[in-house]
Design an enzyme around this catalytic site. Structure first.
Site, PDB file in Angstrom:
ATOM      1  N   HIS A   1       5.355   4.075  12.543  1.00 28.04           N
ATOM      2  CA  HIS A   1       5.293   4.155  11.218  1.00 28.04           C
ATOM      3  C   HIS A   1       6.259   5.263  10.749  1.00 28.04           C
ATOM      4  O   HIS A   1       6.045   6.478  10.884  1.00 28.04           O
ATOM      5  CB  HIS A   1       3.906   4.146  10.439  1.00 28.04           C
ATOM      6  CG  HIS A   1       3.767   4.278   9.032  1.00 28.04           C
ATOM      7  ND1 HIS A   1       3.070   3.659   8.424  1.00 28.04           N
ATOM      8  CD2 HIS A   1       4.633   5.204   7.870  1.00 28.04           C
ATOM      9  CE1 HIS A   1       3.162   3.679   7.015  1.00 28.04           C
ATOM     10  NE2 HIS A   1       3.993   4.616   7.101  1.00 28.04           N
TER      11      HIS A   1
ATOM     12  N   CYS B   1       4.057   9.193   1.081  1.00 29.91           N
ATOM     13  CA  CYS B   1       2.749   9.762   0.722  1.00 29.91           C
ATOM     14  C   CYS B   1       2.781  10.660  -0.312  1.00 29.91           C
ATOM     15  O   CYS B   1       3.516  11.504  -0.354  1.00 29.91           O
ATOM     16  CB  CYS B   1       2.007  10.386   2.026  1.00 29.91           C
ATOM     17  SG  CYS B   1       0.469  11.248   1.751  1.00 29.91           S
TER      18      CYS B   1
ATOM     19  N   ASN C   1       9.788   4.158   3.296  1.00 32.65           N
ATOM     20  CA  ASN C   1       9.421   3.753   4.689  1.00 32.65           C
ATOM     21  C   ASN C   1      10.679   3.045   5.567  1.00 32.65           C
ATOM     22  O   ASN C   1      11.522   2.704   4.661  1.00 32.65           O
ATOM     23  CB  ASN C   1       8.288   2.773   4.628  1.00 32.65           C
ATOM     24  CG  ASN C   1       7.089   3.244   4.296  1.00 32.65           C
ATOM     25  OD1 ASN C   1       6.381   3.686   5.290  1.00 32.65           O
ATOM     26  ND2 ASN C   1       6.620   3.405   2.913  1.00 32.65           N
TER      27      ASN C   1
ATOM     28  N   ARG D   1       0.798  -1.268  -0.107  1.00 31.79           N
ATOM     29  CA  ARG D   1      -0.021   0.100  -0.058  1.00 31.79           C
ATOM     30  C   ARG D   1       0.992   1.170   0.107  1.00 31.79           C
ATOM     31  O   ARG D   1       1.086   1.927  -1.120  1.00 31.79           O
ATOM     32  CB  ARG D   1      -0.932  -0.025   1.140  1.00 31.79           C
ATOM     33  CG  ARG D   1      -2.117   1.060   1.014  1.00 31.79           C
ATOM     34  CD  ARG D   1      -1.666   2.432   1.662  1.00 31.79           C
ATOM     35  NE  ARG D   1      -1.297   2.245   3.117  1.00 31.79           N
ATOM     36  CZ  ARG D   1      -0.619   3.221   3.707  1.00 31.79           C
ATOM     37  NH1 ARG D   1      -0.916   4.774   2.860  1.00 31.79           N
ATOM     38  NH2 ARG D   1      -0.161   3.117   4.939  1.00 31.79           N
TER      39      ARG D   1
ATOM     40  N   HIS E   1       9.112   7.337   8.181  1.00 34.39           N
ATOM     41  CA  HIS E   1       9.545   7.406   6.864  1.00 34.39           C
ATOM     42  C   HIS E   1      11.040   7.998   7.111  1.00 34.39           C
ATOM     43  O   HIS E   1      11.335   8.320   7.997  1.00 34.39           O
ATOM     44  CB  HIS E   1       8.621   8.392   6.173  1.00 34.39           C
ATOM     45  CG  HIS E   1       7.534   7.858   5.756  1.00 34.39           C
ATOM     46  ND1 HIS E   1       7.330   7.169   4.190  1.00 34.39           N
ATOM     47  CD2 HIS E   1       6.491   7.757   6.182  1.00 34.39           C
ATOM     48  CE1 HIS E   1       6.068   6.892   4.166  1.00 34.39           C
ATOM     49  NE2 HIS E   1       5.556   6.821   5.256  1.00 34.39           N
TER      50      HIS E   1
END
Length: 300
Positions: A206, A239, A248, A12, A208
């Site tokens: 999460h 994003c 990521n 995703r 980055h």
């Protein structure tokens, strides 16, 4: 130490910013490779507007393909931003939904068309409906450590948003460093505050890697007691609605680090490394991950 959970978001978050559309049959194979590695959760897609994020246009078909198929202990999750996405996900058989609201009003408007306050109302409504439907829900605060448009995000705003989730009865909350602005000291500070205020909740993270700090931030979160980590194979991702999209925390790099400390030795690195190499060939460029290029060390 309690088990560290790997929530693989490469299918995703890893793909959503890529211009080259991954064919659905290849997506099936890539998800199967992730399942074969033994990671805990694979985020197989998002139910968003296909005109805005064309890479996710086949998410309904992806989940229908895997309905009824054995994935061992690995669960499949999906991201949704509103009730329309939730309806699509439920119809496709999703049993684990991730939903979030950005702490940056600017990023929220670019990502969802709503400011933070309105997006919170919408997401909480969708989350309640999901719980009523008997499925798992994880809520996140996006841009929790900074925003490429607004700069620093006050910690008080992040804590307030997390508290809204907790007060609404949700006990699994993720903090997402959408812009890659987090630092280890900030990570420790925010999670310490959250864990003190809600010792019964489960927290996820999460990160980055815009400034090369994703691994350091993950280690800081691990030290604080966070046990769920969202990562992407080969370090893919970003994003499309941030000022600067960055990859990521890399799954195989993070798993390799854990295994050097004799954690999560049950996860098989080989399928992850092979998948990262296949992604490199598909996208025809060097990807951010390290282990897939230099090889894994042997645990001692």
């Amino acid at each position: 130490m309690p088990t560290v959970l790997i929530h693989e978001v490469g299918m995703r978050d890893g793909l959503q910013v890529e211009q080259a559309i991954v064919p659905i049959e290849r997506k099936f194979a890539w998800i199967e490779a992730l399942v074969a590695s033994g990671v805990d959760v694979v985020q197989a897609g998002s139910f968003v507007n296909p005109a805005v994020v064309p890479q996710m246009a086949d998410t309904d078909a992806v989940f229908r393909h895997f309905n009824g198929r054995r994935t061992g202990k690995t669960r499949l999750s999906a991201l949704v931003l509103n009730e329309k996405g939730l309806d699509r996900g439920l119809a496709a058989g999703v049993t684990f939904f991730c939903m979030g609201v950005s702490a940056s009003d600017t990023h929220s408007r670019k990502n969802t068309g709503l400011g933070t306050a309105d997006a919170m109302t919408r997401v909480l409504g969708a989350a309640r409906r999901a719980v009523d439907a008997g499925v798992t829900v994880q809520l996140s605060v996006q841009s929790a450590f900074g925003c490429g448009y607004e700069g620093a995000i006050p910690m008080s705003r992040v804590l307030e948003m997390a508290q809204l989730y907790l007060d609404a009865g949700f006990r699994t909350v993720s903090l997402a460093d959408t812009a890659g602005h987090a630092t280890p000291d900030r990570v420790k500070m925010v999670f310490e505050r959250l864990m003190t205020s809600a010792p019964d909740a489960s927290f996820a993270c999460h990160f980055h890697d815009a400034y090369g700090l994703a691994m350091a931030n993950a280690c800081a979160a691990l030290e604080m007691g966070v046990r769920s980590f969202e990562t992407a194979f080969a370090g893919l991702g970003g994003c499309p609605f941030t000022a600067v999209a960055s990859g990521n925390l890399c799954t195989e790099d993070f798993v390799h680090m854990l295994q050097m400390q004799h954690l999560r030795t049950d996860i098989d690195l080989a399928p992850l490394v092979d998948l990262a190499r296949e992604a490199e060939a598909f996208f025809e460029r060097l990807l951010p991950g390290n282990v897939y290029r230099v090889g894994a060390r042997q645990c001692q």
